[in-house]
Design a protein around this motif. Sequence first.
Motif, PDB file in Angstrom:
ATOM      1  N   UNK A  47      -6.071  12.461 -14.845  1.00  0.00           N
ATOM      2  CA  UNK A  47      -6.117  11.841 -16.167  1.00  0.00           C
ATOM      3  C   UNK A  47      -6.789  10.463 -16.081  1.00  0.00           C
ATOM      4  N   UNK A  48      -7.851  10.273 -16.851  1.00  0.00           N
ATOM      5  CA  UNK A  48      -8.645   9.042 -16.754  1.00  0.00           C
ATOM      6  C   UNK A  48      -7.884   7.819 -17.235  1.00  0.00           C
ATOM      7  N   UNK A  49      -7.054   7.959 -18.247  1.00  0.00           N
ATOM      8  CA  UNK A  49      -6.343   6.799 -18.800  1.00  0.00           C
ATOM      9  C   UNK A  49      -5.509   6.102 -17.735  1.00  0.00           C
ATOM     10  N   UNK A  50      -4.887   6.878 -16.869  1.00  0.00           N
ATOM     11  CA  UNK A  50      -4.039   6.308 -15.818  1.00  0.00           C
ATOM     12  C   UNK A  50      -4.846   5.985 -14.557  1.00  0.00           C
ATOM     13  N   UNK A  51      -5.756   6.891 -14.180  1.00  0.00           N
ATOM     14  CA  UNK A  51      -6.455   6.720 -12.907  1.00  0.00           C
ATOM     15  C   UNK A  51      -7.336   5.473 -12.906  1.00  0.00           C
ATOM     16  N   UNK A  52      -7.934   5.153 -14.032  1.00  0.00           N
ATOM     17  CA  UNK A  52      -8.826   4.006 -14.087  1.00  0.00           C
ATOM     18  C   UNK A  52      -8.091   2.676 -13.860  1.00  0.00           C
ATOM     19  N   UNK A  53      -6.757   2.685 -13.971  1.00  0.00           N
ATOM     20  CA  UNK A  53      -5.973   1.461 -13.764  1.00  0.00           C
ATOM     21  C   UNK A  53      -5.620   1.233 -12.292  1.00  0.00           C
ATOM     22  N   UNK A  54      -5.897   2.227 -11.440  1.00  0.00           N
ATOM     23  CA  UNK A  54      -5.588   2.089 -10.017  1.00  0.00           C
ATOM     24  C   UNK A  54      -6.486   1.025  -9.392  1.00  0.00           C
ATOM     25  N   UNK A  55      -5.960   0.335  -8.390  1.00  0.00           N
ATOM     26  CA  UNK A  55      -6.722  -0.708  -7.709  1.00  0.00           C
ATOM     27  C   UNK A  55      -7.918  -0.090  -6.991  1.00  0.00           C
ATOM     28  N   UNK A  56      -9.081  -0.694  -7.207  1.00  0.00           N
ATOM     29  CA  UNK A  56     -10.335  -0.169  -6.658  1.00  0.00           C
ATOM     30  C   UNK A  56     -10.502  -0.652  -5.214  1.00  0.00           C
ATOM     31  N   UNK A  57      -9.816   0.013  -4.284  1.00  0.00           N
ATOM     32  CA  UNK A  57      -9.831  -0.413  -2.883  1.00  0.00           C
ATOM     33  C   UNK A  57      -9.913   0.781  -1.946  1.00  0.00           C
ATOM     34  N   UNK A  58     -10.548   0.590  -0.781  1.00  0.00           N
ATOM     35  CA  UNK A  58     -10.510   1.649   0.238  1.00  0.00           C
ATOM     36  C   UNK A  58      -9.124   1.751   0.854  1.00  0.00           C
ATOM     37  N   UNK A  59      -8.835   2.901   1.437  1.00  0.00           N
ATOM     38  CA  UNK A  59      -7.531   3.118   2.058  1.00  0.00           C
ATOM     39  C   UNK A  59      -7.261   2.106   3.164  1.00  0.00           C
ATOM     40  N   UNK A  60      -8.309   1.729   3.895  1.00  0.00           N
ATOM     41  CA  UNK A  60      -8.139   0.799   5.009  1.00  0.00           C
ATOM     42  C   UNK A  60      -7.552  -0.523   4.526  1.00  0.00           C
ATOM     43  N   UNK A  61      -8.091  -1.070   3.458  1.00  0.00           N
ATOM     44  CA  UNK A  61      -7.620  -2.360   2.967  1.00  0.00           C
ATOM     45  C   UNK A  61      -6.295  -2.216   2.221  1.00  0.00           C
ATOM     46  N   UNK A  62      -6.153  -1.148   1.472  1.00  0.00           N
ATOM     47  CA  UNK A  62      -4.948  -0.968   0.669  1.00  0.00           C
ATOM     48  C   UNK A  62      -3.712  -0.696   1.521  1.00  0.00           C
ATOM     49  N   UNK A  63      -3.886   0.063   2.607  1.00  0.00           N
ATOM     50  CA  UNK A  63      -2.729   0.505   3.386  1.00  0.00           C
ATOM     51  C   UNK A  63      -2.845   0.176   4.868  1.00  0.00           C
ATOM     52  N   UNK A  64      -3.922   0.629   5.501  1.00  0.00           N
ATOM     53  CA  UNK A  64      -3.978   0.602   6.965  1.00  0.00           C
ATOM     54  C   UNK A  64      -3.813  -0.798   7.539  1.00  0.00           C
ATOM     55  N   UNK A  65      -4.483  -1.776   6.931  1.00  0.00           N
ATOM     56  CA  UNK A  65      -4.414  -3.143   7.464  1.00  0.00           C
ATOM     57  C   UNK A  65      -3.037  -3.778   7.261  1.00  0.00           C
ATOM     58  N   UNK A  66      -2.183  -3.175   6.429  1.00  0.00           N
ATOM     59  CA  UNK A  66      -0.850  -3.709   6.162  1.00  0.00           C
ATOM     60  C   UNK A  66       0.256  -2.904   6.844  1.00  0.00           C
ATOM     61  N   UNK A  67      -0.124  -1.765   7.404  1.00  0.00           N
ATOM     62  CA  UNK A  67       0.871  -0.826   7.922  1.00  0.00           C
ATOM     63  C   UNK A  67       1.287  -1.198   9.340  1.00  0.00           C
ATOM     64  N   UNK A  68       2.593  -1.205   9.602  1.00  0.00           N
ATOM     65  CA  UNK A  68       3.101  -1.503  10.944  1.00  0.00           C
ATOM     66  C   UNK A  68       2.960  -0.305  11.882  1.00  0.00           C
ATOM     67  N   UNK A  69       2.856   0.869  11.326  1.00  0.00           N
ATOM     68  CA  UNK A  69       2.820   2.083  12.140  1.00  0.00           C
ATOM     69  C   UNK A  69       1.399   2.608  12.324  1.00  0.00           C
ATOM     70  N   UNK A  70       0.444   1.703  12.382  1.00  0.00           N
ATOM     71  CA  UNK A  70      -0.946   2.098  12.528  1.00  0.00           C
ATOM     72  C   UNK A  70      -1.267   2.339  13.999  1.00  0.00           C
ATOM     73  N   UNK A  71      -2.143   3.307  14.273  1.00  0.00           N
ATOM     74  CA  UNK A  71      -2.494   3.652  15.647  1.00  0.00           C
ATOM     75  C   UNK A  71      -3.978   3.992  15.736  1.00  0.00           C
ATOM     76  N   UNK A  72      -4.500   3.947  16.947  1.00  0.00           N
ATOM     77  CA  UNK A  72      -5.915   4.193  17.214  1.00  0.00           C
ATOM     78  C   UNK A  72      -6.062   5.352  18.188  1.00  0.00           C
ATOM     79  N   UNK A  73      -6.887   6.325  17.811  1.00  0.00           N
ATOM     80  CA  UNK A  73      -7.224   7.436  18.702  1.00  0.00           C
ATOM     81  C   UNK A  73      -8.699   7.322  19.065  1.00  0.00           C
ATOM     82  N   UNK A  74      -9.027   6.811  20.260  1.00  0.00           N
ATOM     83  CA  UNK A  74     -10.437   6.749  20.667  1.00  0.00           C
ATOM     84  C   UNK A  74     -11.015   8.158  20.771  1.00  0.00           C
ATOM     85  N   UNK A  75     -12.159   8.367  20.115  1.00  0.00           N
ATOM     86  CA  UNK A  75     -12.757   9.703  20.056  1.00  0.00           C
ATOM     87  C   UNK A  75     -14.034   9.741  20.891  1.00  0.00           C
ATOM     88  N   UNK A  76     -14.055  10.569  21.905  1.00  0.00           N
ATOM     89  CA  UNK A  76     -15.238  10.731  22.755  1.00  0.00           C
ATOM     90  C   UNK A  76     -16.161  11.779  22.142  1.00  0.00           C
TER      91      UNK A  76
END
Length: 480
Positions: free
Chosen positions: A240-269
């Motif tokens: 629904x556009x009426x509600x979705x357009x009010x969401x913060x225009x941010x990538x997942x990395x900035x919205x969640x990952x950079x604030x999350x304590x349970x973040x982890x890194x998987x090096x990919x070869x």
Amino acid sequence: MSDIHPLILCGGSGTRLWPLSRAHQPKQFQPINGEGSLTFFQSTVQRHRSDLFSDPIVCVGSRHVQTVGRQLREIQSKAHIITEPVARNTGPAVLAASLYLAGAKPDAVLVVLPSDHVIKGELNRLIAQMHDAALDGLVVTFGIQPSYAEKGYGYIMDGGRFDQYPGLHRVESFIEKPSTTIAQSLIDTGFAYWASGISMFRASKLISEYQRHDPATFAHVQAALQSASPLETEAGLLLDERHFMKAENQPTEKAVFERCKDIALAPAAIEWDDVGGWTSLHAIGMKNESGNVTSGDVVLFDTRGSLIRGGERLVAVVGMNDVVVVDTDDALLVTNKSSAQDVKRIVEHLVTLKRREAENHRSQVTEWGRIKSMQAGPGFAMDLLSIDSGKTVTLVGEEGVSRTLAVIHGRLQLVGDHTQSELTPGLSAMVAIGKEARLVNTADTPAEVIEISCGNASALGLSGQSLAAIAADVRAADYA
């Protein structure tokens, strides 16, 4: 393991790959290696088709829903399509998919995949290895060993290994698009990885993180999902556009990952490239003995280290090194590789000039066949419609516009208001002003018809927009 759900994100415009990539036909839906090859999107879907994964979830803007549906059918893949009415970056899209999935499977794991990257190597093996960590509530990001100091990428700094999860590391910090000098200093530490845009987590975990860090966006996206409507022609829903357009225009990395304590890194070869420009396509392409990457009808002489991509006509290059030549049906790009990143400036200039070439190709693939714009101007448009066997084209009635149809190959039924007639080569028919009609190809072979639309300039648009193009969803909501 089948509770791992690929979430394929189909946003972005890919302006650095113009003239192949355009606003209405962006990079992810273009063939990687020329006509007849898989598109970037199709390649992403195919990469994650195995017993390890459930059917994918695809997040796409409303402009490109039909393209997604058609390309999924071409590779015989099922998917759940979540349509974004407006672009709000990756964060709200990933949240919507998590909410969509968590309703039935709270412990299901999502692996987020950009649709426009090229990957070679055992990524799926690493995803399977990280499954337990994601189930236990960690948010896993996948990092790539950097091969040079790229200022256009984000970086993840390694914070040391987890003892209980083999191959998984802690995250010390995220660094967003540093300067070349800083990027090199990060690489020199030996602890820096490129952020690939690929991540993995339990659906309920992503939801709880949004509730904690951005409850307003959570509420808006939840409401957009609750008020969503089913898609008319595909398996999925429109938020629904009426509600979705009010969401913060941010990538997942900035919205969640950079604030999350349970973040982890998987090096990919793995070999990974986000294909941000033509030099990237040259780097990952199959090169001949002279270092050239070619596709299409191409003839080279005394040319080295170049990318030459032909279209419908012969492209000949003589005595040039380190160049990019890309030929399409309505635009030709010639640049040296060192300036290839500046192609986006051409696109910006074309937009200011309101040139059609910034938005559309002359030829457009549709659900029923193909449209090719032959000529256009104020108040008229002439298009070639190629209609596949068994398909129907709806010509939408438009006030002030009439159309003349002339068949040049095949046999068609023209169905109008209480009328029906057969059209064969040499026959023509007129669709009156404002009237809707349907062209039905009942034959076993494709049919071709010339459509001439005439009317006032305001009705057709300054460029003489095809009525068949309108029927092919060119009027869908903007999404970039």
